[in-house]
Design a protein around this motif. Structure first.
Motif, mmCIF file in Angstrom:
data_model
loop_
_atom_site.group_PDB
_atom_site.id
_atom_site.type_symbol
_atom_site.label_atom_id
_atom_site.label_comp_id
_atom_site.label_asym_id
_atom_site.label_seq_id
_atom_site.Cartn_x
_atom_site.Cartn_y
_atom_site.Cartn_z
ATOM 1 N N LEU A 73 0.735 -1.262 -0.106
ATOM 2 C CA LEU A 73 -0.019 0.045 0.087
ATOM 3 C C LEU A 73 0.808 1.312 -0.030
ATOM 4 C CD1 LEU A 73 -2.509 -1.198 2.561
ATOM 5 C CD2 LEU A 73 -2.734 -1.140 0.134
ATOM 6 N N GLY A 74 2.203 1.196 0.508
ATOM 7 C CA GLY A 74 2.919 2.427 0.332
ATOM 8 C C GLY A 74 4.073 2.441 1.209
ATOM 9 N N LEU A 75 5.068 3.533 0.924
ATOM 10 C CA LEU A 75 6.293 3.291 1.747
ATOM 11 C C LEU A 75 6.542 4.760 2.155
ATOM 12 C CD1 LEU A 75 9.137 2.026 2.648
ATOM 13 C CD2 LEU A 75 10.019 2.855 0.215
ATOM 14 N N GLN A 76 6.692 5.109 3.448
ATOM 15 C CA GLN A 76 6.999 6.260 3.999
ATOM 16 C C GLN A 76 8.587 6.393 4.579
ATOM 17 O OE1 GLN A 76 5.061 7.126 7.761
ATOM 18 N NE2 GLN A 76 5.561 9.486 7.331
ATOM 19 N N ILE A 77 9.425 6.804 4.212
ATOM 20 C CA ILE A 77 10.746 7.120 4.550
ATOM 21 C C ILE A 77 10.752 8.197 5.720
ATOM 22 C CG2 ILE A 77 13.356 7.697 4.229
ATOM 23 C CD1 ILE A 77 12.459 5.319 2.819
ATOM 24 N N ARG A 78 11.151 7.583 6.923
ATOM 25 C CA ARG A 78 10.817 8.525 8.112
ATOM 26 C C ARG A 78 12.162 9.341 8.523
ATOM 27 N NH1 ARG A 78 6.903 6.721 12.009
ATOM 28 N NH2 ARG A 78 7.216 8.596 13.081
ATOM 29 N N THR A 89 21.721 4.140 7.795
ATOM 30 C CA THR A 89 20.330 3.597 8.348
ATOM 31 C C THR A 89 19.314 4.355 7.508
ATOM 32 O OG1 THR A 89 20.545 4.953 10.128
ATOM 33 C CG2 THR A 89 21.456 3.036 10.632
ATOM 34 N N VAL A 90 18.170 3.574 7.401
ATOM 35 C CA VAL A 90 16.910 4.260 6.779
ATOM 36 C C VAL A 90 15.883 3.596 7.817
ATOM 37 C CG1 VAL A 90 15.511 4.246 5.087
ATOM 38 C CG2 VAL A 90 18.068 4.335 4.498
ATOM 39 N N GLU A 91 15.234 4.690 8.365
ATOM 40 C CA GLU A 91 14.061 4.134 9.086
ATOM 41 C C GLU A 91 12.882 4.368 7.915
ATOM 42 O OE1 GLU A 91 11.331 5.684 13.087
ATOM 43 O OE2 GLU A 91 13.173 6.483 12.488
ATOM 44 N N PHE A 92 11.938 3.361 8.131
ATOM 45 C CA PHE A 92 10.812 3.552 7.248
ATOM 46 C C PHE A 92 9.635 2.746 7.809
ATOM 47 C CE2 PHE A 92 12.398 -0.606 6.333
ATOM 48 C CZ PHE A 92 11.759 -1.415 6.185
ATOM 49 N N ILE A 93 8.388 3.035 7.060
ATOM 50 C CA ILE A 93 7.037 2.321 7.474
ATOM 51 C C ILE A 93 6.454 1.783 6.065
ATOM 52 C CG2 ILE A 93 4.871 2.357 8.078
ATOM 53 C CD1 ILE A 93 5.827 4.580 10.117
ATOM 54 N N ALA A 94 6.542 0.349 5.916
ATOM 55 C CA ALA A 94 5.679 0.054 4.669
ATOM 56 C C ALA A 94 4.486 -0.564 5.122
ATOM 57 C CB ALA A 94 6.769 -1.324 4.268
ATOM 58 N N ARG A 95 3.328 -0.142 4.378
ATOM 59 C CA ARG A 95 2.024 -0.534 4.856
ATOM 60 C C ARG A 95 1.618 -1.589 3.758
ATOM 61 N NH1 ARG A 95 -1.652 2.535 3.780
ATOM 62 N NH2 ARG A 95 -0.188 4.198 2.585
ATOM 63 N N TYR A 96 0.950 -2.627 4.165
ATOM 64 C CA TYR A 96 0.580 -3.811 3.282
ATOM 65 C C TYR A 96 -0.764 -4.394 3.868
ATOM 66 C CZ TYR A 96 3.142 -6.773 6.626
ATOM 67 O OH TYR A 96 3.626 -7.265 7.728
ATOM 68 N N LYS A 97 -1.273 -5.007 2.813
ATOM 69 C CA LYS A 97 -2.477 -6.001 3.481
ATOM 70 C C LYS A 97 -2.257 -7.538 3.070
ATOM 71 C CE LYS A 97 -6.564 -2.763 3.357
ATOM 72 N NZ LYS A 97 -7.799 -2.446 2.517
ATOM 73 N N GLY A 99 -4.735 -10.981 2.921
ATOM 74 C CA GLY A 99 -5.866 -11.263 3.226
ATOM 75 C C GLY A 99 -7.126 -10.466 3.752
ATOM 76 N N GLY A 100 -6.884 -9.131 3.102
ATOM 77 C CA GLY A 100 -7.684 -8.111 3.507
ATOM 78 C C GLY A 100 -7.307 -7.361 4.587
ATOM 79 N N ARG A 101 -6.389 -7.950 5.580
ATOM 80 C CA ARG A 101 -6.159 -7.092 6.896
ATOM 81 C C ARG A 101 -4.799 -6.435 6.609
ATOM 82 N NH1 ARG A 101 -3.625 -9.817 12.122
ATOM 83 N NH2 ARG A 101 -4.377 -8.304 13.613
ATOM 84 N N ALA A 102 -5.079 -5.147 7.236
ATOM 85 C CA ALA A 102 -3.712 -4.238 7.176
ATOM 86 C C ALA A 102 -2.513 -4.499 8.234
ATOM 87 C CB ALA A 102 -4.284 -3.025 7.362
ATOM 88 N N HIS A 103 -1.370 -4.087 7.412
ATOM 89 C CA HIS A 103 -0.234 -4.559 8.499
ATOM 90 C C HIS A 103 0.599 -3.135 8.313
ATOM 91 C CE1 HIS A 103 -1.092 -8.598 9.423
ATOM 92 N NE2 HIS A 103 -1.703 -8.676 8.112
ATOM 93 N N ARG A 104 1.418 -3.075 9.177
ATOM 94 C CA ARG A 104 2.588 -2.212 8.764
ATOM 95 C C ARG A 104 3.994 -2.643 9.361
ATOM 96 N NH1 ARG A 104 2.327 2.395 13.284
ATOM 97 N NH2 ARG A 104 3.931 3.397 12.322
ATOM 98 N N LEU A 105 4.869 -2.469 8.825
ATOM 99 C CA LEU A 105 6.190 -2.760 9.228
ATOM 100 C C LEU A 105 7.091 -1.636 9.361
ATOM 101 C CD1 LEU A 105 8.593 -4.700 9.525
ATOM 102 C CD2 LEU A 105 9.216 -4.552 7.138
ATOM 103 N N HIS A 106 7.381 -1.069 10.340
ATOM 104 C CA HIS A 106 8.336 -0.071 10.924
ATOM 105 C C HIS A 106 9.683 -0.787 11.214
ATOM 106 C CE1 HIS A 106 8.490 3.619 13.783
ATOM 107 N NE2 HIS A 106 9.412 3.634 12.770
#
Length: 128
Positions: A73-78, A89-97, A99-106
């Motif tokens: 769903l998207g990438l945000q570089i923090r 170093t790169v701090e990021f948040i990647a958003r994804y789904k 099975g229809g369930r939203a997740h985020r990897l920080h």
């Protein structure tokens, strides 16, 4: 035909991450490598992911096709920081789904430059 780059910049894919994934150019910064690796996950480009993983940290194989279908769903570089010319170093948040369930990897990822090429080593995942 212009295609927006999955990494979230306003650039066309061919002028952004496509230069690295398809054109063979090395990413000039750890942030550019992070963006291109996200794009590689979106596009299922395992060979690029393996090639840009530092050899000391690279898994024996990736099996993205065996994972549950992921809708990125998207990438945000923090934050992006070079501690010296060869470490960043790169701090990021990647958003994804899945099975229809939203997740985020920080994550705060670590990168090392070998010659002209940046490589991902590992990272620390931030809890939600």
């Amino acid at each position: 035909m212009a295609q927006p780059c999955p990494c979230g910049t306003s650039s066309d894919y061919s002028l952004c991450c496509g230069r690295y994934l398809d054109g063979g150019q090395p990413a000039p910064t750890a942030e550019a490598l992070m963006r291109s690796r996200y794009t590689a996950f979106v596009l299922g480009r395992e060979a690029y992911l393996m090639a840009t993983w530092h050899p000391d940290f690279r898994p024996a194989e990736l099996t993205l096709a065996d994972d549950p279908p992921t809708k990125w769903l998207g990438l945000q570089i923090r934050h992006h920081e070079e501690s010296d010319p060869n470490h960043a170093t790169v701090e990021f948040i990647a958003r994804y789904k899945i099975g229809g369930r939203a997740h985020r990897l920080h994550e705060t990822s670590r990168f090392v430059r070998i010659g002209e090429c940046w490589h991902y080593t590992d990272g620390d995942i931030h809890p939600h």
